[in-house]
Structure formats: structure tokens, C-alpha cells
Scaffold this motif. Structure first.
Motif, PDB file in Angstrom:
ATOM      1  N   MET A  44       0.815  -1.205   0.000  1.00 43.61           N
ATOM      2  CA  MET A  44       0.000   0.000   0.000  1.00 43.61           C
ATOM      3  C   MET A  44       0.855   1.264   0.000  1.00 43.61           C
ATOM      4  SD  MET A  44      -3.131  -0.768  -0.377  1.00 43.61           S
ATOM      5  CE  MET A  44      -2.462  -1.992  -1.512  1.00 43.61           C
ATOM      6  N   SER A 169      -5.692   2.611   4.078  1.00 46.38           N
ATOM      7  CA  SER A 169      -5.077   1.477   4.784  1.00 46.38           C
ATOM      8  C   SER A 169      -4.396   1.909   6.075  1.00 46.38           C
ATOM      9  CB  SER A 169      -4.054   0.792   3.868  1.00 46.38           C
ATOM     10  OG  SER A 169      -4.644   0.393   2.645  1.00 46.38           O
ATOM     11  N   VAL A 185      -5.326  -5.452   4.047  1.00 52.32           N
ATOM     12  CA  VAL A 185      -4.577  -4.195   4.069  1.00 52.32           C
ATOM     13  C   VAL A 185      -5.068  -3.208   5.117  1.00 52.32           C
ATOM     14  CG1 VAL A 185      -4.087  -4.457   1.612  1.00 52.32           C
ATOM     15  CG2 VAL A 185      -6.032  -3.067   2.314  1.00 52.32           C
ATOM     16  N   ALA A 186      -6.260  -3.387   5.645  1.00 48.96           N
ATOM     17  CA  ALA A 186      -6.819  -2.405   6.585  1.00 48.96           C
ATOM     18  C   ALA A 186      -5.945  -2.278   7.826  1.00 48.96           C
ATOM     19  CB  ALA A 186      -8.236  -2.824   6.983  1.00 48.96           C
TER      20      ALA A 186
END
Length: 272
Positions: A44, A169, A185-186
Motif C-alpha cells: 500500500m 489502509s 490491508v486495513a
């Protein structure tokens, strides 16, 4: 690797992140070698670079068509189509699903179930229609000025669109579901890292815009802010409505940011 400071990414981790970014955000042949939270964090952070590559590919096709005499409208349509093709339409699909979920006015659980359905409802159709029309119209206006303006617009929009995913993210933003890209990805990206990546993008915007004029540098910085701001508003709404982010929400954020950037770049063109 988990014992390393978050700011210290060794070379293998950077490469895993690059593969993650290009493998999840584009159709380019990037084999994902790791599917874990550390790779997701690095991926990310590299997301804007993946966006830049997509934007340059879109600008290249638009430029070829202009050279062949297609005119700015067809070049704009082709430029808007390239990101869709290079993401297999997943971000547009996410936009449509998120619009259907937000527009359903149902409880979060029911809205998420609507988003998982394979069909597209009326809110999704409307969102797709107006977003794509806005993108094509904005690119047409930029190409009317020159190929360079259209190319920079395409590249900037795609870059900022993926930068919006970096911000989505950030730590503290939860995932709605325990599975999928959103869950992976959070909450992985430290706030400081997101700020540093954003600063790098802004510096690049200013440098690119200065090649035209100081006014264009300011326009590009403002367009970047508009894209991130629009995505932030949608992100806030989705987190409140659904309880977190999903892969569909990421797609909606990307398309929203790209559209806001392109529209903002068209404003004030005649004031140079």
C-alpha cells in the motif's frame, strides 16, 4: 521482520511490497510472493507507483491516438478506458457495489450482502455513468489544451487514486469483513508513512507542474488535495455506514479520487 521498526523496510520486503502493489492493483505480470500483513503494508505504500504506471500507459494511448488524428474526444475515451482494462474493471465494479450499498438505506449487514451480489443495482449504474462521463469530459478538456495537459492529468489522477488507497489502509481504519483484500490491508499503514508518501507525491506534482508554469504547479497540488479530500469524505461515510472498509470500498475510493483530480485540473484552465 515483525521485530524491525515500521520505518525500516529491508530490500526483500520492498520487493514483496512492489509485487503486492502491482499484483493486486494492476493486471501487469507481477507474481505475488507473499500474502500477509507485512507485504500488504509495503504494497500500500508502493500503491501510488502502481498508479503512476497505469496513468502513463493511459496517457501513451491517448497520445498515440492524437498523433493519428483521432481528436481529443476519442483520445479521452481511450485514456479513461485504460485504467479499467489494467484493473480488470475491479475498481469500477467496487464503485458500483459501494453505491448500491450506500444507496440501499438498509442496515449494514444487509447493505454488505447487497454489495456482494454479482448484479448491479440502479445506484451502481448511476454512479458508473456519471463518474465515467465526468472522467471523459475532463480528459477531453485537458486534451483540448494539449497532449501534455491530458497526459499529466491521466498520470496524476491514477497516482492520486492509488494514494487514496494508501490513506484508506492507515492504522485505526478497520476492515468490515475478516477476509478479502480489505481485511488484508486495513490498518497496516502507519500514519507517518502515509504522510511521507503523500509529501513525495506533492513534491512530484509541484516539480511536474513547474515545467509548465508556477500556476500549473499550484493547480496540480490543489487537484491532489481535492482527490484525497473527496476520497476521505467517502471513506468516512463508508466506515460509519459499513463499520469499516472492503475491497469494494477501495475501488470506490480510487474512482472517486481520480474523478475529483481530473475535474479540478480543468478548473481555471482559461485563467493562465
Amino acid at each position: 521482520m515483525r521485530n524491525l521498526p515500521r520505518r525500516a523496510l529491508p530490500y526483500p520486503a520492498r520487493m514483496d511490497g512492489l509485487r503486492f502493489a502491482f499484483g493486486t492493483l494492476t493486471v501487469l505480470p507481477a507474481r505475488i510472493t507473499r500474502w500477509d500483513r507485512d507485504a500488504a503494508r509495503a504494497g500500500m505504500l508502493w500503491a501510488p507507483l502502481a498508479g503512476l504506471v497505469v496513468g502513463l500507459c493511459a496517457a501513451a494511448l491517448g497520445g498515440v491516438l492524437l498523433l493519428l488524428g483521432s481528436g481529443p474526444l476519442l483520445a479521452a475515451v481511450a485514456t479513461a478506458a485504460v485504467p479499467a482494462l489494467m484493473t480488470r474493471g475491479l475498481h469500477l465494479d467496487g464503485l458500483a457495489d459501494t453505491a448500491d450499498g450506500l444507496g440501499s438505506a438498509k442496515p449494514a449487514e444487509d447493505a454488505l450482502r447487497i454489495m456482494k451480489q454479482s448484479d448491479i443495482g440502479p445506484f451502481g449504474v448511476i454512479a458508473l455513468l456519471f463518474v465515467l462521463l465526468a472522467q471523459v469530459a475532463a480528459l477531453h478538456r485537458l486534451y483540448e489544451e494539449s497532449w501534455a495537459y491530458g497526459a499529466v492529468g491521466a498520470a496524476l489522477a491514477a497516482t492520486v487514486a492509488r494514494l487514496a488507497l494508501t490513506h484508506a489502509s492507515r492504522e485505526g481504519i478497520p476492515a468490515t469483513r475478516p477476509e478479502g483484500l480489505g481485511a488484508m490491508v486495513a490498518g497496516t499503514v502507519p500514519v507517518r508513512a502515509a504522510v511521507l508518501v503523500t509529501a513525495a507525491v506533492l513534491v512530484a506534482c509541484a516539480a511536474t507542474g513547474t515545467l509548465f508554469s508556477p500556476y500549473d504547479a499550484l493547480r496540480q497540488i490543489l487537484a491532489t488535495g481535492a482527490g484525497l479530500g473527496a476520497a476521505a469524505l467517502l471513506l468516512r461515510r463508508c466506515v460509519r455506514r459499513f463499520g469499516g472498509v472492503t475491497g469494494d470500498v477501495f475501488g470506490a475510493l480510487e474512482e472517486t479520487a481520480a474523478t475529483a483530480v481530473l475535474v479540478t485540473l480543468t478548473l481555471g484552465l482559461g485563467l493562465r
